[in-house]
Scaffold this active site. Sequence first.
Site: not given
Length: 363
Positions: A107, A175, A199
């Site tokens: 990511w 993030d 999530k």
Amino acid sequence: MLQSAKQVLHNFTAGPSILPKEVFEQASQAILDFNESGLSILEIGHRTTLFQPVMDEARSLVKELMQLGDDHEVLFLHGGASTQFMQVPMNLLNENGIAAYTETGTWANKAIKEGRLFGHVEIAGSAKETNYTSIPKNLSVSPTAAYLHITTNETIAGTQWHQIPYDCGVPLVADMSSDVLSRQLDFNKFDLIYAGAQKNMGAAGVNIVVVNKNILGKVSRAIPSILDYRNHIKEGSMMNTPPVFAVYVVMLTLRWLKQQGAVVAIEKINDTKAKLFYDTLDSLPVFTGPVAKEDRSKMNAVFVMQDAELEKEFLALCKTEGMVGVKGHRSVGGFRISMYNALSLESVKAITDLMKDFANKKG
Ligand SMILES: *Cc1c(COP(=O)(O)O)cnc(C)c1O
């Protein structure tokens, strides 16, 4: 989860992932009849007196649960966390400027790639040499950097920042897609936080962006209207049609979180779940965790076996026990179980019991 023919008892999926049962029930009801209006939430205007309170409550719940001050604005935007990979540098990084990024896995690398489209990216710390099984410790951040970007939880690698570099000397951007509101952090010390909802806080289709408004308006490039955070602040996340249903599901999930006793309470449960899982893992030589102990994620636990045949056998066993989402990401292999806020301690107990049984038989 539905009591369907194929019984799913424990959902360890990495994302979109488990949400509280109450949220599924309330969201279902709202599709049929929203707040006894005789209308479905899917057929009402976003600027109506029916929907506006949803947006307002979702926003104020984020502010309350993160204990944000007046400088921090909360936005609900489209495009997933992946859109933020480019929207962040577009709004914060000048063409001739520097942004510092930490390279911690899949990511983070995606964020780095997009950052490079807008200015100069410096790598402030990297875990590449450990194959992303650790979190870099000694960061080197240029004092002139527009910001430092971290990925607080690497969902695929199974690592998590437990020491947040609050004092890096430049604006801090994070993030938080896979650990947002799972633990107490000093949220006001982040200048920008973004997270896809799917999530830990809702359904796919919306991300939250928390931004300190004082860092905006400093780049010289022209920013397309829809990508300029300042416009979304001005319009209360209603510059265009927001993802109405996804915002509603976030609101319900945050209400649930507040009812659980907010972040302080969920963190205790998350700590208990993670401790049970990793203590079990460490007690069973047949399973191994590749991640450095101090950097293990409390949200996504990654583990492997030395024997591929045994891995297959264990996966099949999980399936017969009603456990889904146990298979590791295709880039890592092995197993990954995700222990997000809505996953119960009972589910972690179920899989750790299964691991112990399996180890006893095979060990
Ligand atoms: C899942 C994930 C993303 C991507 O989110 P999308 O909403 O699919 O764009 C980004 N960062 C992290 C840490 C993630 O776990």
